[in-house]
Design a protein around this motif. Structure first.
Motif, mmCIF file in Angstrom:
data_model
loop_
_atom_site.group_PDB
_atom_site.id
_atom_site.type_symbol
_atom_site.label_atom_id
_atom_site.label_comp_id
_atom_site.label_asym_id
_atom_site.label_seq_id
_atom_site.Cartn_x
_atom_site.Cartn_y
_atom_site.Cartn_z
ATOM 1 N N ASP A 119 0.789 -1.230 0.000
ATOM 2 C CA ASP A 119 0.000 0.000 0.000
ATOM 3 C C ASP A 119 0.822 1.282 0.000
ATOM 4 N N SER A 120 2.094 1.209 0.383
ATOM 5 C CA SER A 120 2.901 2.425 0.511
ATOM 6 C C SER A 120 3.385 2.908 -0.855
ATOM 7 N N LYS A 121 3.383 4.245 -1.017
ATOM 8 C CA LYS A 121 3.885 4.864 -2.239
ATOM 9 C C LYS A 121 4.753 6.063 -1.880
ATOM 10 N N LEU A 122 5.930 6.134 -2.492
ATOM 11 C CA LEU A 122 6.802 7.277 -2.304
ATOM 12 C C LEU A 122 6.244 8.464 -3.080
ATOM 13 N N PHE A 123 6.106 9.604 -2.383
ATOM 14 C CA PHE A 123 5.520 10.813 -2.977
ATOM 15 C C PHE A 123 4.113 10.569 -3.513
ATOM 16 N N PRO A 162 5.138 3.034 -6.221
ATOM 17 C CA PRO A 162 4.828 1.892 -5.349
ATOM 18 C C PRO A 162 6.099 1.299 -4.740
ATOM 19 N N LEU A 163 6.069 1.049 -3.437
ATOM 20 C CA LEU A 163 7.221 0.451 -2.765
ATOM 21 C C LEU A 163 7.161 -1.073 -2.809
ATOM 22 N N PRO A 195 15.986 0.722 -1.301
ATOM 23 C CA PRO A 195 15.017 1.237 -2.279
ATOM 24 C C PRO A 195 14.945 0.282 -3.471
ATOM 25 N N LEU A 196 13.789 -0.278 -3.718
ATOM 26 C CA LEU A 196 13.647 -1.285 -4.770
ATOM 27 C C LEU A 196 13.155 -0.703 -6.087
ATOM 28 N N PHE A 197 13.081 0.598 -6.164
ATOM 29 C CA PHE A 197 12.604 1.295 -7.360
ATOM 30 C C PHE A 197 13.760 2.055 -8.002
ATOM 31 N N THR A 198 13.570 2.453 -9.246
ATOM 32 C CA THR A 198 14.514 3.321 -9.942
ATOM 33 C C THR A 198 13.811 4.608 -10.314
ATOM 34 N N MET A 199 14.420 5.746 -9.988
ATOM 35 C CA MET A 199 13.825 7.049 -10.283
ATOM 36 C C MET A 199 13.875 7.327 -11.787
ATOM 37 N N ARG A 200 13.171 8.357 -12.180
ATOM 38 C CA ARG A 200 13.085 8.678 -13.605
ATOM 39 C C ARG A 200 14.429 9.005 -14.232
#
Length: 212
Positions: free
Chosen positions: A46-50, A54-55, A159-164
């Motif tokens: 359920d958590s989302k950065l900014f 999605p986390l 952090p399991l995501f990659t920023m733009r």
């Protein structure tokens, strides 16, 4: 090379001179020190950065006393009956592991690697899924653990995501300094647990070479 490390992690050579063997083979070795470490993770759907990124999962590592990143755990002592006993003892000292949590067992064992230089050592890598509440509880308990501020400077979430920009997030995290084979263990764990899509993991590992 990031590509070789990504491909080889958990296979024949995990980087740093480590060679993958089975758990049983490791227990038959003579004159080797054993170290056990664990990737603690929890679903976080359920958590989302900014409010938009999605986390999905929370994964814990720690900042060590030497300024390098690593996983909780450590060397198994002669008085430890099993590898898992040694790991649990280390977790109690480093993160305040509670007996209320589900015990770490042989079924949580992911991989085993051995090297002969600079010392004869076997590293055992585990993964334990917790609830998000349990994982958050560990983050809090870790600040009161025996080794907090000594061997352990603090817990961090990966952090399991990659920023733009293609560099922020997981690529930048992978550009940090890691102890031993913990970087390849992280890549291997994220892949086999399917916490990051394999193509995204490949891209992050490759991009990390540019942000180091």
């Amino acid at each position: 090379m990031a590509e070789q490390e990504f491909v080889e992690s958990g296979k024949k050579d995990g980087g740093g001179g480590f060679k993958t063997i089975t758990r049983q083979e490791s227990l038959e070795l003579q004159g080797y020190k054993h170290a056990c470490h664990v990737l603690l993770h929890a679903p976080d759907p359920d958590s989302k950065l900014f409010g938009r990124i999605p986390l999905r999962h929370a994964v814990l590592m720690m900042m060590r006393f030497d300024g390098r990143l690593g996983f909780p755990g450590g060397f198994v002592d002669p008085e430890d009956v099993t590898l898992e006993d040694g790991l649990t003892r280390e977790l109690s000292e480093e993160v305040g592991w509670s007996e209320d949590l589900s015990p770490i067992t042989e079924e949580d064992h992911l991989s085993c690697q051995v090297r002969d230089h600079p010392q004869r050592m076997v590293t055992h890598f585990y993964a334990k899924q917790l609830t998000l509440k349990e994982l958050t509880g560990i983050e809090v308990a870790a600040t009161h653990a025996k080794e907090h501020g000594l061997e352990v400077m603090g817990m961090v979430r990966v952090p399991l995501f990659t920023m733009r920009d293609g560099a922020g997030g997981l690529p930048a995290f992978l550009g940090n300094r890691f102890i031993g084979n913990s970087r390849s263990q992280l890549l291997y764990g994220l892949r086999v647990l399917k916490l990051v899509r394999e193509d995204k993991l490949w891209e992050a590992a490759r991009a990390s070479q540019e942000v180091r």
